[in-house]
Design an enzyme around this catalytic site. Structure first.
Site, short mmCIF file in Angstrom:
data_model
loop_
_atom_site.label_atom_id
_atom_site.label_comp_id
_atom_site.label_asym_id
_atom_site.label_seq_id
_atom_site.Cartn_x
_atom_site.Cartn_y
_atom_site.Cartn_z
N ARG A 1 -2.63 20.95 -47.38
CA ARG A 1 -2.30 21.65 -48.63
C ARG A 1 -0.82 21.50 -49.02
O ARG A 1 -0.50 21.51 -50.19
CB ARG A 1 -2.66 23.14 -48.55
CG ARG A 1 -4.15 23.38 -48.70
CD ARG A 1 -4.47 24.85 -48.73
NE ARG A 1 -5.89 25.06 -48.39
CZ ARG A 1 -6.39 26.13 -47.81
NH1 ARG A 1 -5.58 27.14 -47.49
NH2 ARG A 1 -7.66 26.22 -47.53
N CYS B 1 -9.49 30.49 -50.04
CA CYS B 1 -10.59 31.12 -50.77
C CYS B 1 -10.20 32.41 -51.49
O CYS B 1 -10.84 32.79 -52.45
CB CYS B 1 -11.75 31.41 -49.82
SG CYS B 1 -11.30 32.38 -48.38
N SER C 1 -17.10 36.57 -43.82
CA SER C 1 -17.34 35.14 -43.66
C SER C 1 -16.06 34.34 -43.86
O SER C 1 -15.96 33.21 -43.38
CB SER C 1 -18.43 34.66 -44.62
OG SER C 1 -18.07 34.95 -45.94
N GLU D 1 -2.72 35.14 -44.59
CA GLU D 1 -3.45 35.11 -45.86
C GLU D 1 -2.55 35.46 -47.05
O GLU D 1 -2.66 34.86 -48.12
CB GLU D 1 -4.60 36.12 -45.78
CG GLU D 1 -5.68 35.91 -46.80
CD GLU D 1 -6.66 34.80 -46.41
OE1 GLU D 1 -6.44 34.12 -45.39
OE2 GLU D 1 -7.64 34.63 -47.15
N HIS E 1 -15.11 37.82 -52.00
CA HIS E 1 -13.79 38.46 -51.97
C HIS E 1 -13.57 39.18 -53.30
O HIS E 1 -13.69 38.58 -54.37
CB HIS E 1 -12.69 37.39 -51.80
CG HIS E 1 -12.67 36.76 -50.45
ND1 HIS E 1 -13.34 37.25 -49.36
CD2 HIS E 1 -12.00 35.66 -50.00
CE1 HIS E 1 -13.10 36.48 -48.30
NE2 HIS E 1 -12.30 35.51 -48.66
#
Lengths: 306, 306, 306, 306
Positions: free
Chosen positions: C63, C103, C134, C157, C198
């Site tokens: 990324r 995500c 998940s 995160e 989410h």
């Protein structure tokens, strides 16, 4: 429902179910999921029947009515024979009423029936269920009772679980149901924080002819019945799926097997007290409710009753 | 632990359990919760005993060692008689080993023992458990498996549940345990998303002398045993609490009864297959583990073994 | 996966991903979900590219590689222009690498981009996420931590959520990414006992041109982009669904909207501190992972890169 | 309640709260947790006050009554000065009414107040809450909505969270409350499947004087107020506990800190948009409800109002 209402469904007009005359000439038959008191439900379902509109009911009201069949198409399609008697009893021409049984017995009654059909008669059953929230209807139990907890009681459920199979497995003799008298069932019913899918831990004893474990599993895997022969649209290809893994079936993973219409079984093993133990699972709102009702209607259509 | 480490506990020095010599002269006895492999656990526990340090173990390693008692103080304090034999077998002077049984049987073995003690012999037991996450140790099951799901399998649990009671309920004959041969147990063990508290749905059959439901409930409510007579600090005042409500016991509400040391029972009713059905519940990490170990130690102290 | 492995998938041969030569001549491109350490992942993905096999990666390793685009097809398909530069940098002929972002940003970055595209520039964002299990991979958090609890921390995160959007929203200048410098994002990331989906509670501030609530909602509802124009198979018809109900979106009800590829938004209202508040939701393993990768591949195919 | 009703509590007589005359001469004061409609609640609470019986209320009905203090004893004990005014306004002799605020603000208002008291004025607050089920009363949300789901909306909660602090932090000027005008609060309120303990993810901005992180943490850890000085029985020793671990506070682990009366804070870090971010947690039914009411009564007693 998890997903959005399909647009064409959203545009349907909702009528008052009590206005039977609105249905005249428009409905070939009706599904009933009435939640009136039992007598009012029976009266209204009868009124549809009286008006030439057959009733495929998911309500429990008529389950103990003498001439009303309680149908699981893979088990007792022969009970359709009661319909002409029922019509005659009431003087109905086209209308009649059939119902489906309680959702919690489906996970073990079909496997037991499959064994019986193969000649392995089951005399005693102890079943402990871990039942899903959706079985209680909405809103059902308080979330406060279902976090870090289980409820060891579901009102009326054990009684239904013990009695209904005896009608379903019974025979018709001279226009009357002879209840099955050679099987005793004892049910412990629990509510657990699962959305859908009733799990049952079952011990069974055979009357005399006990299969080997291999024979039992083969019997389950090979079992099919009239809905499969007729290729009814919602009939599961394989009504009983046996899983070899030691930790299956599990409700979230197995409840949707074959469109939610298959019963999934696993963990067949010897029981120290009765003969065999196994775990059964079925989707309570599909096989155990709406889907079961549709399969009943498909069977009735295929057999010329609708 | 839910709360913060008490300051005085936080200041304790942690030593390596394998350095037995560090304990010499400092420990009157040790609690063992070793998680080594079974042989290594047995070896290390024996080494403590050999060094004059009695071992009160919560580990499962020694449960099937011939001369090691598996203790539930309210049930089989007579098994303390095995300690002198054990010492003699090994040539130990002060040291010895006692263990506690698996946590999942506690919710029904004590109620069954209470009935047996009153003369109502139980011949057959089918128990389906809904067991808490803490029984699996940390981290235990994945959270992904415990949302909207139950697990119908716990490795090794059913075997332990069926065998251990036979040693616990056994007698000592000529310095050996005679296992209890007149009771058969069949266990279905499930994991459910509950933090603490194992629930069991139990069907039992009596050998010959069957009590009335009132007699059974009175037997439970009146049951006390040696820990109560000795007024051991952690002994529950009333080891078996019977609740009259139809939806009890529930794990979150009843697990902490009497410091987590009481077994709570409810829903006694006729069983269609065996004689009686009931629901039992006990706190698996208190009565079933740490608290059970402490009660064992209190009993040993009171009886002069420590 | 909830359902059984489809038979034709079950019969596929699994090869070692490191054996790049096994893929030669057989794969038009590969999906990468490697979980090696970051350097090893980058090396192996590069090796595929070097061997003329394009890599559509869901791994996070690349990324922050200078010439690797981080794609959300509805937002930055213009970043495909970087591919020729990337090929040239490495001397690759057909191979290249593209990745998808983390995500957890998907539930608000697409709604924010839609507003920006309409001329309503967003300068500041505070987003608090309630993220599904998940997202942590299997087994993820212990079930013991996810019953009667939430975890107010997900390692790494928040940093990813704050940095990645600046690359995604950036421009390519002279063969290099110019990161978007005019938006500041602050993320609070929490883990909650939800399987998939989410949820984000978002406050935003506009640079100068603030829409009315009606304009914002209309902008979202009318938003489409290149994947919709190209009618890519997995592209959601309506990438942003706005729900008028005051208690939506909810993860279990809205995560599967449009095959799990749509972002569902609701509760747009004034913010007392910044300008607007809203709730966004996207399916983290479909839109946020596997489905996002497939949509990237579909876009690459449609644009002639595969 | 998790445990059984203590026998002495179980033997108390329950009277109809509307029969104010039954309380005459028997009650020094009353706790009110009335759930009538707001006007009826205010009328009945006033009737007690009129009859010389002070009312310590947990009901929300009187929160916006001009002369009724909304008390958090560690923050605004100076608001007790309003009581004489209130008595005078109504012509009451001994009776009066005080209330406690909404439970969801407690996890961040006390930490913010501690900073303000130290001279670090807070101008803007964005708080996203993850609120427990018990905050909704019993039965509260359906269990069906709280398995594999969160609810991004709690009716009326955001408005209360944004307005009540302005009264609590306000001053009394000439017998009237001057609401605090220099702080803006924006709240996003969510319901999550946690039994007790509201968690808040908070971003704050300082007016001018911004502390270092070390100063802020030291301020919190050293904060005490009148209830601590008076050593009120239910006052937490340390009203704000700061945890250094990166994944704390967590509701199940931290809600019971100091009898459920302490607010636990963690994760203080820079915010990219405002100045600081942190996570706060308080027990909604102890500090936020019953315990808060008792602490109010203890304060009133200590200050001579009861």
């Amino acid at each position: 429902m998890q997903s959005r209402i399909p647009p064409d469904v959203g545009q349907l007009t909702v009528e008052d179910a009590k206005a039977v005359n609105k249905a005249l000439g428009k409905c070939d038959f009706v599904f009933s999921a009435l939640e009136l008191d039992k007598q009012a439900t029976r009266d209204l379902e009868n009124k549809y029947a009286e008006n030439d509109i057959p009733v495929v009911s998911n309500s429990s009201a008529h389950r103990w009515t003498e001439d009303v069949p309680v149908l699981i198409p893979e088990i007792n399609c022969s009970h359709l024979e009661m319909i002409p008697t029922q019509k005659q009893n009431h003087g109905w021409k086209k209308g009649f009423v059939v119902v489906k049984p309680n959702c919690s017995i489906q996970s073990y009654l079909l496997p037991i029936h499959a064994l019986e059909k193969e000649g392995y008669r089951v005399s005693r059953v102890i079943a402990t269920t871990l039942q899903a929230l959706s079985g209680a209807g909405y809103p059902g139990p308080s979330s406060f009772d279902m976090v870090d907890n289980v409820l060891p009681y579901i009102g009326g459920e054990e009684e239904k679980s013990e009695k209904e199979p005896l009608k379903i497995l019974g025979r018709i003799e001279r226009g009357k149901f002879e209840y099955y008298s050679s099987m005793k069932i004892s049910a412990h019913c629990n509510r657990v924080p699962v959305l859908d899918g009733h799990t049952a831990c079952v011990s069974i004893e055979f009357k005399d002819n006990k299969p080997s474990q291999e024979q039992a599993i083969r019997t389950w895997r090979q079992f099919t019945s009239l809905p499969q022969e007729l290729k009814l649209p919602l009939a599961p290809t394989q009504p009983i799926i046996y899983r070899d893994e030691e930790d299956r079936p599990q409700p979230r993973i197995d409840r949707d097997n074959d469109k939610g219409m298959a019963v999934t079984v696993g963990r067949l093993r010897e029981c120290n007290v009765l003969d065999f133990r196994f775990v059964g699972l079925s989707h309570n709102t599909i096989r155990g409710a709406a889907g079961g009702g549709i399969l009943n209607a498909e069977l009735l259509k295929a057999k010329g009753f609708l």
